[in-house]
Design a protein around this motif. Structure first.
Motif, PDB file in Angstrom:
ATOM      1  N   GLY A  40      16.500  62.974  12.329  1.00  0.00           N
ATOM      2  CA  GLY A  40      17.230  63.875  13.223  1.00  0.00           C
ATOM      3  C   GLY A  40      17.585  63.260  14.550  1.00  0.00           C
ATOM      4  N   GLN A  41      17.091  62.064  14.859  1.00  0.00           N
ATOM      5  CA  GLN A  41      17.362  61.436  16.139  1.00  0.00           C
ATOM      6  C   GLN A  41      17.840  60.004  15.919  1.00  0.00           C
ATOM      7  OE1 GLN A  41      13.806  61.659  18.510  1.00  0.00           O
ATOM      8  NE2 GLN A  41      13.786  63.915  18.553  1.00  0.00           N
ATOM      9  N   PRO A  42      18.713  59.484  16.799  1.00  0.00           N
ATOM     10  CA  PRO A  42      19.152  58.092  16.669  1.00  0.00           C
ATOM     11  C   PRO A  42      17.984  57.128  16.853  1.00  0.00           C
ATOM     12  CG  PRO A  42      20.615  59.327  18.132  1.00  0.00           C
ATOM     13  CD  PRO A  42      19.400  60.189  17.888  1.00  0.00           C
ATOM     14  N   THR A  43      18.031  56.052  16.150  1.00  0.00           N
ATOM     15  CA  THR A  43      16.987  55.027  16.228  1.00  0.00           C
ATOM     16  C   THR A  43      17.471  53.901  17.130  1.00  0.00           C
ATOM     17  OG1 THR A  43      16.215  55.556  13.997  1.00  0.00           O
ATOM     18  CG2 THR A  43      15.586  53.413  14.896  1.00  0.00           C
ATOM     19  N   HIS A  44      16.712  53.654  18.185  1.00  0.00           N
ATOM     20  CA  HIS A  44      17.076  52.629  19.161  1.00  0.00           C
ATOM     21  C   HIS A  44      16.457  51.296  18.742  1.00  0.00           C
ATOM     22  CE1 HIS A  44      18.498  51.139  22.983  1.00  0.00           C
ATOM     23  NE2 HIS A  44      17.283  50.672  23.286  1.00  0.00           N
ATOM     24  N   VAL A  45      17.310  50.300  18.555  1.00  0.00           N
ATOM     25  CA  VAL A  45      16.874  48.975  18.099  1.00  0.00           C
ATOM     26  C   VAL A  45      17.209  47.953  19.178  1.00  0.00           C
ATOM     27  CG1 VAL A  45      17.083  47.204  16.316  1.00  0.00           C
ATOM     28  CG2 VAL A  45      17.267  49.622  15.700  1.00  0.00           C
ATOM     29  N   VAL A  46      16.214  47.137  19.544  1.00  0.00           N
ATOM     30  CA  VAL A  46      16.384  46.059  20.516  1.00  0.00           C
ATOM     31  C   VAL A  46      15.958  44.761  19.853  1.00  0.00           C
ATOM     32  CG1 VAL A  46      15.735  45.149  22.768  1.00  0.00           C
ATOM     33  CG2 VAL A  46      15.914  47.621  22.424  1.00  0.00           C
ATOM     34  N   VAL A  47      16.838  43.748  19.892  1.00  0.00           N
ATOM     35  CA  VAL A  47      16.511  42.442  19.313  1.00  0.00           C
ATOM     36  C   VAL A  47      16.658  41.384  20.400  1.00  0.00           C
ATOM     37  CG1 VAL A  47      17.121  43.056  16.957  1.00  0.00           C
ATOM     38  CG2 VAL A  47      18.882  42.188  18.464  1.00  0.00           C
ATOM     39  N   ALA A  48      15.662  40.528  20.491  1.00  0.00           N
ATOM     40  CA  ALA A  48      15.695  39.380  21.397  1.00  0.00           C
ATOM     41  C   ALA A  48      15.646  38.124  20.535  1.00  0.00           C
ATOM     42  CB  ALA A  48      14.508  39.424  22.359  1.00  0.00           C
ATOM     43  N   VAL A  49      16.700  37.314  20.622  1.00  0.00           N
ATOM     44  CA  VAL A  49      16.867  36.148  19.756  1.00  0.00           C
ATOM     45  C   VAL A  49      16.765  34.891  20.601  1.00  0.00           C
ATOM     46  CG1 VAL A  49      18.324  35.030  18.041  1.00  0.00           C
ATOM     47  CG2 VAL A  49      18.385  37.518  18.290  1.00  0.00           C
ATOM     48  N   ARG A  50      15.938  33.975  20.123  1.00  0.00           N
ATOM     49  CA  ARG A  50      15.794  32.662  20.758  1.00  0.00           C
ATOM     50  C   ARG A  50      16.246  31.608  19.751  1.00  0.00           C
ATOM     51  NH1 ARG A  50      15.613  29.546  25.362  1.00  0.00           N
ATOM     52  NH2 ARG A  50      14.616  27.547  24.864  1.00  0.00           N
ATOM     53  N   ASN A  51      17.314  30.854  20.107  1.00  0.00           N
ATOM     54  CA  ASN A  51      17.881  29.844  19.219  1.00  0.00           C
ATOM     55  C   ASN A  51      17.314  28.478  19.571  1.00  0.00           C
ATOM     56  OD1 ASN A  51      19.400  28.399  17.427  1.00  0.00           O
ATOM     57  ND2 ASN A  51      21.323  28.570  18.562  1.00  0.00           N
ATOM     58  N   ASN A  52      16.432  27.990  18.722  1.00  0.00           N
ATOM     59  CA  ASN A  52      15.855  26.650  18.918  1.00  0.00           C
ATOM     60  C   ASN A  52      16.562  25.595  18.069  1.00  0.00           C
ATOM     61  OD1 ASN A  52      13.861  27.537  20.746  1.00  0.00           O
ATOM     62  ND2 ASN A  52      12.569  28.210  19.037  1.00  0.00           N
ATOM     63  N   ARG A  53      17.697  25.938  17.515  1.00  0.00           N
ATOM     64  CA  ARG A  53      18.469  24.961  16.752  1.00  0.00           C
ATOM     65  C   ARG A  53      19.265  24.055  17.691  1.00  0.00           C
ATOM     66  NH1 ARG A  53      21.251  28.759  12.035  1.00  0.00           N
ATOM     67  NH2 ARG A  53      19.321  29.273  10.902  1.00  0.00           N
ATOM     68  N   ASN A  54      19.849  23.038  17.079  1.00  0.00           N
ATOM     69  CA  ASN A  54      20.732  22.148  17.821  1.00  0.00           C
ATOM     70  C   ASN A  54      22.187  22.552  17.677  1.00  0.00           C
ATOM     71  OD1 ASN A  54      18.545  20.535  18.650  1.00  0.00           O
ATOM     72  ND2 ASN A  54      18.635  19.346  16.731  1.00  0.00           N
ATOM     73  N   GLU A  55      22.438  23.718  17.108  1.00  0.00           N
ATOM     74  CA  GLU A  55      23.803  24.192  16.913  1.00  0.00           C
ATOM     75  C   GLU A  55      23.868  25.683  17.218  1.00  0.00           C
ATOM     76  OE1 GLU A  55      24.759  23.432  12.864  1.00  0.00           O
ATOM     77  OE2 GLU A  55      23.200  24.765  12.075  1.00  0.00           O
ATOM     78  N   LEU A  56      25.075  26.195  17.266  1.00  0.00           N
ATOM     79  CA  LEU A  56      25.292  27.594  17.578  1.00  0.00           C
ATOM     80  C   LEU A  56      24.796  28.482  16.434  1.00  0.00           C
ATOM     81  CD1 LEU A  56      26.675  29.716  19.485  1.00  0.00           C
ATOM     82  CD2 LEU A  56      28.723  29.419  18.057  1.00  0.00           C
ATOM     83  N   ALA A  57      24.091  29.557  16.770  1.00  0.00           N
ATOM     84  CA  ALA A  57      23.645  30.541  15.785  1.00  0.00           C
ATOM     85  C   ALA A  57      24.555  31.755  15.872  1.00  0.00           C
ATOM     86  CB  ALA A  57      22.197  30.949  16.031  1.00  0.00           C
ATOM     87  N   GLN A  58      25.235  32.056  14.781  1.00  0.00           N
ATOM     88  CA  GLN A  58      26.175  33.165  14.736  1.00  0.00           C
ATOM     89  C   GLN A  58      25.555  34.332  13.972  1.00  0.00           C
ATOM     90  OE1 GLN A  58      29.715  31.447  13.015  1.00  0.00           O
ATOM     91  NE2 GLN A  58      30.409  30.615  14.978  1.00  0.00           N
ATOM     92  N   ILE A  59      25.324  35.439  14.671  1.00  0.00           N
ATOM     93  CA  ILE A  59      24.743  36.640  14.066  1.00  0.00           C
ATOM     94  C   ILE A  59      25.877  37.641  13.873  1.00  0.00           C
ATOM     95  CG2 ILE A  59      22.950  38.380  14.230  1.00  0.00           C
ATOM     96  CD1 ILE A  59      21.945  35.481  14.196  1.00  0.00           C
ATOM     97  N   ARG A  60      26.031  38.142  12.632  1.00  0.00           N
ATOM     98  CA  ARG A  60      27.120  39.055  12.328  1.00  0.00           C
ATOM     99  C   ARG A  60      26.640  40.446  11.896  1.00  0.00           C
ATOM    100  NH1 ARG A  60      28.968  36.220  15.169  1.00  0.00           N
ATOM    101  NH2 ARG A  60      30.712  34.761  14.946  1.00  0.00           N
ATOM    102  N   SER A  61      25.364  40.622  11.604  1.00  0.00           N
ATOM    103  CA  SER A  61      24.868  41.954  11.248  1.00  0.00           C
ATOM    104  C   SER A  61      23.365  42.005  11.452  1.00  0.00           C
ATOM    105  CB  SER A  61      25.215  42.313   9.799  1.00  0.00           C
ATOM    106  OG  SER A  61      24.546  41.452   8.890  1.00  0.00           O
TER     107      SER A  61
END
Length: 311
Positions: free
Chosen positions: A74-95
């Motif tokens: 019955g209530q919206p679900t609040h989602v918080v994501v904190a992403v740390r990219n330790n790669r040597n290239e760009l990380a593309q998140i699409r979903s």
């Protein structure tokens, strides 16, 4: 100790180990979950190193790797994501995918499309409200929850797992799944006990044990789903499988200890005699056309019975 006693005793000990260990394991995990998960997250973050994407997610202001997270349709679900990219290239998140599962089966999935590019060596925090109104008809109780980040190819880049407390309806997909398991288990036990009452079980003890093992495993499945739906015990892949295996072992042991069916008494068969060929209805068929040369044939008063041979 004879073999007849040693085999059931060994099976009973194995079953006891399979049942006691899962029951005691989750209790320790719950008592120390906060400290253990914090230490695990710290170790994971420090050991991430190059080539890894680290995710720290929170749902309704509760860390996914911490306590149970209440999901109210019955209530919206609040989602918080904190992403740390330790790669040597760009990380593309699409979903971002929020899903819940039990026994390896997924019962609810909510995908949110995003366009989040995380450069190498940087961190990005992203927030979103997810509408989970359909969750009421999908699941209820305690389920394993996963928050996953996926790229354009739907490949999971990083994920975090926890326990979701879903305030859904018992008349849901998960509730109907538990009801179906209950009906199947009742059918298996009814078939096994009916065969036992009618003395139609195999005479071999091991075959009888195998006949009862699926019924015992059904009780394990029903217990796991019931404890989860009633919010008594959170699901766990290792402990659930061990509990089901222990219940199947108990059913196996009960089948092994069932009495052997009595042999049916053999009924002697009456001896069979070859049938005599039927006699002709007309006695004249025994005489040749020329009856003048027949002098020694004697006929009884019953047709078909004769004595002597023609001269």
């Amino acid at each position: 100790m004879t073999r007849r006693v040693a085999v059931p005793f060994a099976v009973l000990m194995i079953v006891a180990v399979l049942v006691v260990v899962p029951l005691t394991g989750p209790a320790r995990a719950v008592d120390t979950r906060g400290a253990a998960t914090s230490a695990a997250n710290s170790a994971a973050n420090s050991a991430a190193g190059a080539g890894a994407v680290v995710l720290d997610a929170a749902v309704n202001n509760v860390s996914v790797s911490g306590r149970r997270i209440v999901l109210d349709p019955g209530q919206p679900t609040h989602v918080v994501v904190a992403v740390r990219n330790n790669r040597n290239e760009l990380a593309q998140i699409r979903s971002i995918r929020v899903s819940g599962s039990t026994l390896g089966l997924t019962f609810f999935v909510f995908d949110t499309a995003v366009k989040m590019d995380v450069p190498a060596g940087t961190s990005v925090t992203w927030e979103v409200d997810v509408d989970m109104a359909e969750l009421r008809g999908q699941a209820t109780g305690l389920l394993s929850m996963q928050v996953a980040l996926r790229d354009a190819k739907r490949t999971v880049v990083a994920s975090a797992s926890g326990i979701a407390d879903v305030h859904g309806s018992l008349v849901s997909t998960y509730g109907m799944f538990g009801l179906g398991l209950l009906l199947v288990t009742i059918f298996l036990w009814a078939a096994a006990l009916l065969a036992l009452a009618r003395h139609r079980l195999p005479r071999d003890r091991w075959r009888r044990a195998v006949r009862f093992a699926p019924a015992g495993g059904g009780i394990g499945f029903v217990a796991v789903v019931s404890l989860s739906a009633l919010r008594i015990t959170p699901p766990s892949a290792s402990s659930d499988l061990s509990f089901i295996a222990g219940a199947a072992g108990i059913g196996f042991l009960l089948g092994y200890l069932t009495p052997s069916p009595a042999r049916s008494p053999s009924v002697p068969q009456s001896p069979t005699f070859p049938e005599s060929p039927p006699a002709p209805a007309d006695p004249d068929q025994w005489f040749p056309d020329d009856r003048s040369g027949i002098t020694d044939r004697v006929w009884d008063h019953e047709p078909g019975v004769h004595y002597g041979e023609p001269s």
